[in-house]
Design a protein around this motif. Sequence first.
Motif, short mmCIF file in Angstrom:
data_model
loop_
_atom_site.label_atom_id
_atom_site.label_comp_id
_atom_site.label_asym_id
_atom_site.label_seq_id
_atom_site.Cartn_x
_atom_site.Cartn_y
_atom_site.Cartn_z
N LEU E 216 0.80 -1.02 -0.04
CA LEU E 216 -0.09 -0.03 0.16
C LEU E 216 0.93 1.34 0.02
CD1 LEU E 216 -2.77 1.72 0.18
CD2 LEU E 216 -2.53 1.13 2.81
N LEU E 217 1.81 1.45 0.77
CA LEU E 217 2.74 2.54 0.94
C LEU E 217 3.40 2.64 -0.50
CD1 LEU E 217 4.20 2.39 4.45
CD2 LEU E 217 2.10 3.70 3.77
N THR E 218 4.09 1.61 -0.79
CA THR E 218 4.61 1.67 -2.20
C THR E 218 3.84 2.35 -3.16
OG1 THR E 218 5.63 -0.56 -1.61
CG2 THR E 218 5.86 0.50 -3.89
N ASN E 221 3.28 5.82 -2.75
CA ASN E 221 4.59 6.68 -3.08
C ASN E 221 5.04 6.63 -4.29
OD1 ASN E 221 5.68 8.22 -0.69
ND2 ASN E 221 4.56 6.35 -0.09
#
Lengths: 250, 250, 250, 250, 250, 250, 250, 250
Positions: E216-218, E221
């Motif tokens: 999710l963070l990847t 970003n």
Amino acid sequence: MTEAELRKILERVQCKQISVGDAVKQLQALAGFLDLDFAKLDTDREHRCGLPEIIFCEGKDPKHIPQLLDQLRTNASLVLATRATPEVFSLVKRVIPSAIYHEPARIISIGEPKKTQGGTVLVLTAGTSDIPVAEEAAVTCELMGNEVMREYDVGVAGLHRLLAKIEKIQSANVLIVVAGMDGALPSVIGGLVKKTVIAVPTSRGYGASFQGLSALLTMLNSCAPGVAVVNIDNGFGAGVLASRINQMNL
Amino acid sequence: MTEAELRKILERVQCKQISVGDAVKQLQALAGFLDLDFAKLDTDREHRCGLPEIIFCEGKDPKHIPQLLDQLRTNASLVLATRATPEVFSLVKRVIPSAIYHEPARIISIGEPKKTQGGTVLVLTAGTSDIPVAEEAAVTCELMGNEVMREYDVGVAGLHRLLAKIEKIQSANVLIVVAGMDGALPSVIGGLVKKTVIAVPTSRGYGASFQGLSALLTMLNSCAPGVAVVNIDNGFGAGVLASRINQMNL
Amino acid sequence: MTEAELRKILERVQCKQISVGDAVKQLQALAGFLDLDFAKLDTDREHRCGLPEIIFCEGKDPKHIPQLLDQLRTNASLVLATRATPEVFSLVKRVIPSAIYHEPARIISIGEPKKTQGGTVLVLTAGTSDIPVAEEAAVTCELMGNEVMREYDVGVAGLHRLLAKIEKIQSANVLIVVAGMDGALPSVIGGLVKKTVIAVPTSRGYGASFQGLSALLTMLNSCAPGVAVVNIDNGFGAGVLASRINQMNL
Amino acid sequence: MTEAELRKILERVQCKQISVGDAVKQLQALAGFLDLDFAKLDTDREHRCGLPEIIFCEGKDPKHIPQLLDQLRTNASLVLATRATPEVFSLVKRVIPSAIYHEPARIISIGEPKKTQGGTVLVLTAGTSDIPVAEEAAVTCELMGNEVMREYDVGVAGLHRLLAKIEKIQSANVLIVVAGMDGALPSVIGGLVKKTVIAVPTSRGYGASFQGLSALLTMLNSCAPGVAVVNIDNGFGAGVLASRINQMNL
Amino acid sequence: MTEAELRKILERVQCKQISVGDAVKQLQALAGFLDLDFAKLDTDREHRCGLPEIIFCEGKDPKHIPQLLDQLRTNASLVLATRATPEVFSLVKRVIPSAIYHEPARIISIGEPKKTQGGTVLVLTAGTSDIPVAEEAAVTCELMGNEVMREYDVGVAGLHRLLAKIEKIQSANVLIVVAGMDGALPSVIGGLVKKTVIAVPTSRGYGASFQGLSALLTMLNSCAPGVAVVNIDNGFGAGVLASRINQMNL
Amino acid sequence: MTEAELRKILERVQCKQISVGDAVKQLQALAGFLDLDFAKLDTDREHRCGLPEIIFCEGKDPKHIPQLLDQLRTNASLVLATRATPEVFSLVKRVIPSAIYHEPARIISIGEPKKTQGGTVLVLTAGTSDIPVAEEAAVTCELMGNEVMREYDVGVAGLHRLLAKIEKIQSANVLIVVAGMDGALPSVIGGLVKKTVIAVPTSRGYGASFQGLSALLTMLNSCAPGVAVVNIDNGFGAGVLASRINQMNL
Amino acid sequence: MTEAELRKILERVQCKQISVGDAVKQLQALAGFLDLDFAKLDTDREHRCGLPEIIFCEGKDPKHIPQLLDQLRTNASLVLATRATPEVFSLVKRVIPSAIYHEPARIISIGEPKKTQGGTVLVLTAGTSDIPVAEEAAVTCELMGNEVMREYDVGVAGLHRLLAKIEKIQSANVLIVVAGMDGALPSVIGGLVKKTVIAVPTSRGYGASFQGLSALLTMLNSCAPGVAVVNIDNGFGAGVLASRINQMNL
Amino acid sequence: MTEAELRKILERVQCKQISVGDAVKQLQALAGFLDLDFAKLDTDREHRCGLPEIIFCEGKDPKHIPQLLDQLRTNASLVLATRATPEVFSLVKRVIPSAIYHEPARIISIGEPKKTQGGTVLVLTAGTSDIPVAEEAAVTCELMGNEVMREYDVGVAGLHRLLAKIEKIQSANVLIVVAGMDGALPSVIGGLVKKTVIAVPTSRGYGASFQGLSALLTMLNSCAPGVAVVNIDNGFGAGVLASRINQMNL
């Protein structure tokens, strides 16, 4: 391993007082650890740290536990296994009939508890669901040779229950305070006593307790100085810590 | 906007009692909000929610704040700006000389406080560094028409300070309890009273307080039921909540 | 414990109106708590906080629960156990035949609900999977003597469902708003009413809801002031809070 | 790089229509990127992805930015730099006098905006402190050739402000919804429209907003399907996404 | 509800073309929702948002699902239930024999898929364990009237697999990219295309993937602009979003 | 795919040395991957990265695994499946009788281990519950052609166990250090050697280990430089990394 | 304390109904705190907890600190202020010329250190940037009447530095171990001694130390039992804890 | 310290070839560390670990740094200080005129770089703002005696930039890949090479990069095996690791 110790073992082999196999075991133990297939039992720990190596059963193959305990007890007068299920105990019992199961504490002990010395360790819980962790701490203390008292379910939501015990609390030598949810009890007790408070967070509570994170943070941030914190649900660690402190300077 | 209200404005335009520009403003306000260039001021909020729109100064361009307050006060007898620095206040003062600055609370008020009604709101803090947040709550309550008492620095590390105030605590109608660090005070107070406890975590503390997360989690996990929690450092929200509860059923 | 109370009990023992055993229990209760083997039941809580001690069943030994309830009801007209499974209820039923199981709320009650007073508490949910938590709140309110209305499944993704109920919402005295996932419903309702909104996050949702963390943060950050937040899935806490607020100043 | 393109450049060198240095630059650009000392400018990106490489100024040495922009504009009709401070702009202006600074959006543009096509992109914010992020999105859309409308400060705490704009909202082709704090606005709008909602969380708010985490999680958990989420404060990404969607199938 | 619609229903009652019970249901539906005992089915959603209300089966009582679907299909030509287990499907099948189970996607559909229009939606996965989530997205798109292609197991650890499909990727109208673990695939694809990339993180992976948080963070970003992110494992949301974008401006 | 390779396959078809079906498979493999229904097996990986594609069994349909392995082994002399349960192995064994199950490592291998070269890889664990992860690393290294030694249960709580092995540790070519709980062992070993230490955090421990997060952070923050960290419980990744480093410059 | 209460006690002393000693106790008990305008100084803390209330300077208005210290010293022979900047000290110095500034520890002391008793407290640090926190602990211990030794910069990356001090370590009565980054030092020392190890995480380190979270978790998960953990950077708390333990049973 | 070494020093003292002071220093160094007032310099580290102790300047008192470096260089041919500001360098330069400042890498070196051996270390970055961390890694490698190549700004959003360098990438002996934001570059490169990839996350990016957490998790979860991860922004650690691997088996 001193030369004297070494010489003594070899002489006993020579005299056939002990078998070669037993001699091997004793020599290894003098080296400080027993090198098993899957483990290196720290036989020097009692001498070095004041307590023998402990078997933490969670995540270990149940079949290995009786064997580990059997090895350890050849070099220690008291041997413990923590987080032991009844199933593990029945496996151990078959191999070591003298083993004792402290059920609410989930501890197996083999051998004699240490001689009692020091003052009193008082174990308190905020609620009733904190009791298994508290018992792990209390039984550990008892086996390590401490007089233990218990006061369970004295959480801050009913302060009068706590204040009714205030003399007992102030007269204890070391206090272990076990709490989940808001974890507020150690802060209150820390403000009432001159002695060390060991705070044990538990994983009990509603959603935002996040498996004990809430109580852990509360305790680390206690506004009363002199509070020592251990890991979540770690009753055994609290017990060892309390025992060491209680038996200081004797 | 009722027909009567509409008719009245138009008649005043006809009679040139008010200018067309003023009429536009009044008509917009009746529509429920003022559509400024960079904001839609909610002029209906007092009618709908019981309190006017508030200007939260942090993160806003200081130049905009006097203008926003000036607009709001044409439609409200009392107007507030929170988290106002002294610099912001001096900008406001130039435009609105009657503005008052409640310094420790960082609040600017314009107009008359509401008529006092209901019981007493008691604002407590665990420590002295929680005072700015507590003052924000207390001044908000006072301006909303509540009698407010304060007891600061009664944290659980010195329980006798708290117990010395127990009658005052038990006689209050609503309690706002402000605490950082371990955030334990609301749990203790929640176990002593029949009334609602509003818990306000603050961002004060050592490293593992993680800017108020520790106190927030403690309060959410309070073992005393009936504790309402608001955001970290949100004294204003606590004040509004306390005022609403204090003035229930009157 | 007043002298009069004490004298009365002793006289009844003297007259053999009650047994020594019963007198012991009553004396303990006057002391404020019953000191059981594994718990200290807070018999003073109703007097102090307006509601009796509650048994939270999760994480407790099911065998202890009937015993705890049986003790508590000797000192309270109404006794509750929350998070009770059907299995726990059948154990309780055997000991206390008058016990009632509120199934969707997972609450066991023993004794009479309190007399209804105050305005209406309206319980709303965003979705249908929030209902068990909402029922826990609603049943708690009812037993505490509040008139309760329910409007379930009025989440913000279909705003017309909410707006169709706007008069009901604006006429309620206290609102409990239960929501998982985005947790947005309390913010919308908080902007529509003058009364207190109690926001209850639930652990329902896709991955990034992180077991209710998402809804919890949303509610703490509500842009509508006057929103009180409780722990994730804590319907009982919301019910107690709502009841206290609803019965203020009566 | 087609053979024809290559041949054309070489012939112009032969005819001395361009210098060898310029030919090197053009050949490199045909290879898809300019290999500078400290960067590889992606000159093929417009052809491949529909928009030129963008200079993100934060964390870059201000001295490099004019040089990067100067290189990029030899291969693109429109060049952008985002998160540019006024100081950066004055450096750029010296080298490229035609550069334009879109102040509230913190964007520098060089060259002609693209030809407007597609429907309307509507940019909404919940509050006034979300405006800088919203402007970054809006200006990006305008430069990419989209008609843009703005409605700022229509957060859910004053639902009538939103409902007053409902026709505008429902007639837009793509919606960009910017919100901090509780981040609830995209869920409400997502339930009102047939078109894509792009949700942009901002880092504005009290303590437990945790620099935008709260709004981000809310938006990811939106109960209205069809909501696209971008990074915290990433107005530029939202603008590019909106532009692509708005110009689909033309 | 227009007057014409209302009149038509009443005339049909008068002529006994429909029963009073059916008329009640149709009138409720025109009001925008069906007020069941435990739910408020949003019958207006298709008209308002372009897709009917969907039943998300996880966490719902299986017995309720056939009833909910039966109600919904009286007002919609296509009805869906997501996250349906085979057990739920067999309950539904008994009540609604025409129901179809899309097994890898865990979707139940009732009624006709929408007429196909727009370009192609290409669904890609990084690995094979991402397929269930991808199928949920793909089947959703198909039922919403989109032509769907699939390319599974083209993760970045074997870039040639991806590059072998580059023409297909560049010719698609919308891309749904599903990935767990490092979640890197959407960034790579986002740099190759002019169209919208919808990134779906999955909860697959080793320990530090933290149930999808890593992916999710990847994706949030992603260094390629124009990437839209949805919730972890939310194939359905990605499908709806893709369908909306794919059918823009037609 | 070189022309020579292509020509060779076609000639063998012409001579009927291989069937058309086999030729298709071989041609696809030369293209770099096998395009199965549900997977794209990366047949070029061994050539490109020095190790074949590996089947990670967790989260995959057990029925697919024998088929995947069967495909892979037509193009690789050694094929592996990790995180294989005994159930998966019995499915594989039926299809591929030569498959071998390395039980404590949970690895299935098919084909010959690579020829041993390079120095020694030493695998150490802090405790006995780290052994499954350590075995995954050790067996991977062995199959990749490395000489492997093991020293388990040498955690820092009994430093003499570690120091007794110091010559072995200093003579190893690469060290894999596996530890849960405090994860401190790699820091100590990193300060004793000139060679690379590969640190593998495990998910073993009490509450505040948070499933390996504690050990992971410890290792990333190791005060000894030259420590490489891999994912929690990722013994396979550590094994591959160790093998690559051990076989450098040969 | 009312005048009446005071008078009553004194009259009873005069009449010799109570001894002077008893009167002192009653007077102390009745007082217990000084009620200042902005603080309630806990004058009973020394009697109750063995150490006087301490002024934590961070986040307090510097102008208040001299006043607070001046009040406190009327009731205590030793008064401390922690986290004092040089600026704060110069303010204090003006009011209380006898105040002493322990610069590296950031502590101000007023009055005589307590009489030294007990064994030795040994303060160790892993690195040089941990020294300010270590000094806060060491100076606190010294002022509380403990003999203190220091060994700084003995982190596990150079184990020989630690082993060179092993006799000193094993002969200390209590150990305070201060470490940032990987926080591994307390685990190693905990395995070498029989006495209590107090672990103090510091906020020093690279990115993934997350301001001390990494070292904190390491210490809580120490595989050596008998380790007590305090808050991040909390040297003062560690000092108080060490002093209490060191002076046990004397 | 061998007897020979010891004898040699003493003889030189006897012969007055060195002063007593210098002999003390040399004897201490042979003991393995220099015991300064505030530090224990590990003079044995080069012998033991292959690289001398390094001074990490952040968080240290600038005045101490020249002194530390001066001590270290008496026992090492090459001495380094990392994270040195220009201010620190000017202090060092005054004391040690031969010191060199590698500005973009923020490294001070004193003495001769080691003799170059091994293959090539290739340092790549995803973007231009990752360059300072990359330079720290590259300069560390160069000083440790490695041939270093750099390719900056080859992030996955423009894959052709990366593919244009593929031969260089595949021919390198070790790769250091530095990336912030999505951190996807190491996964892609890990799938292209046979050699070790060292992944360095940086703290660059928009809000949800959470100071490098996003890139760190991506890299730990890389789907390409054989990727080694170091701490956020830890270019120095990556350089040491690369150097060790590059010089294996020589």
